[in-house]
Design a protein around this motif. Structure first.
Motif: not given
Ligand code: PLP
Length: 287
Positions: A33-39, A61-63, A160-167, A241-243, A265-268
């Motif tokens: 998901g997006n944690k793989a992208r962010k990290f 947390s997924n992070a 969908p956003s949590g911290t909004g970093t990915t979007a 949680l987000y979807d 689809h950002q995983g999780g």
């Protein structure tokens, strides 16, 4: 070694509408998901003189889970601060918490203590940091390649956003319009999160809203219902949680976005185990 290849884009039908889905949940089972992208940057980079990763945030947390995978793989210690952890969870760990402990996470039940040792690498809550852009730029490039290969002229994007970093970093790295919704806090909170990373508002995604206010990580009937409907009609498991809030926003605001719509689809999905239990505890009809 974890390898992150590009993720597929699929076409689905949901409630008489067509959507494209970017399956970042399939990037890697452990690191998805997006944690793989962010990290992504952390995965590729060797940190000289660093022996510990330090972060903080919620206990499911997924992070947190993704950082525990990363630390284990890189032979680093992982210290995680979380200030309220329910006793029942400590006695019977489940979900991301259980899996992060298995990976060797050292839990501190207190708020984050600073300053940190020189040999510690600090990752802000939820992976809201500038280096996240490295992996999100790769995501943007995959979408651009797909558009070229399929001769697509227009495509709107929703996530969908949590911290909004990915979007945010996606919007910065792509010409297509990026839409999002605030799952944690309200619209004002999300705008502030955007501005913390990038002041220039022309890079900020467009925020869609619903009339009803939802609290993050609380179980709502309409969340579970749309999650289950999606699963039955598309065969794709989304996160709980987000979807659900993401899809409710799409259904209400579909007319504001263009004909071709790509949902990321950002995983999780690994965290669903603990959320499903909470739904079953709260609503009898889901048993
Ligand atoms: C972390 C996460 C998000 C939120 O990502 P941000 O970059 O913080 O907005 C959304 N969906 C899933 C499944 C996540 O794990």
């Amino acid at each position: 070694m974890i390898e992150i290849n590009s993720s597929p884009i699929q076409k689905i039908k949901f409630l008489d509408n067509s959507f494209f889905i970017k399956r970042d949940d399939l990037l890697n089972k452990e690191f998805s998901g997006n944690k793989a992208r962010k990290f992504h940057y952390l995965l590729l980079h060797d940190f000289k003189g660093i022996d510990t990763i330090v972060s903080h945030g919620g206990i499911q947390s997924n992070a947190m889970y993704s950082l525990s995978v990363l630390a284990k793989m890189k032979n680093l210690k992982f210290v995680y601060y979380s200030d309220h952890v329910p006793t029942y969870l400590i006695e019977n760990p489940i979900g991301n918490f259980k899996n992060a402990l298995k990976n060797g996470m050292i839990l501190k039940i207190e708020s984050l203590k600073k300053p940190l040792k020189k040999s510690s690498l600090f990752i802000p809550q939820g992976g809201a940091f500038e280096l996240a852009e490295v992996g999100i730029k790769i995501l943007a490039n995959e979408i651009k390649s797909y558009m070229i290969e399929n001769d697509m002229k227009t495509l709107d994007i929703f996530l969908p956003s949590g911290t909004g970093t990915t979007a945010l970093y996606l919007q910065k790295n792509i010409d297509q319009k990026v839409y999002t919704c605030a799952c944690v806090g309200d619209e004002e909170y999300l705008k502030k999160q955007f501005s913390n990373l990038i002041k220039e508002t022309s890079f900020h995604p467009t925020i869609l809203t619903l009339d009803k206010k939802y609290h993050f990580a609380k179980p709502y009937r309409e969340f579970y219902d749309i999650w289950l409907k999606l699963k039955l009609s598309t065969n794709i498991e989304f996160d709980l949680l987000y979807d659900p809030l993401g899809w409710l926003n799409i259904l209400k605001n579909r007319h504001k976005m263009g004909k071709n719509l790509l949902y990321i689809h950002q995983g999780g999905v690994l965290a669903n185990e603990s959320m499903i239990l909470r739904y079953k505890r709260k609503f009898d009809e889901y048993n």
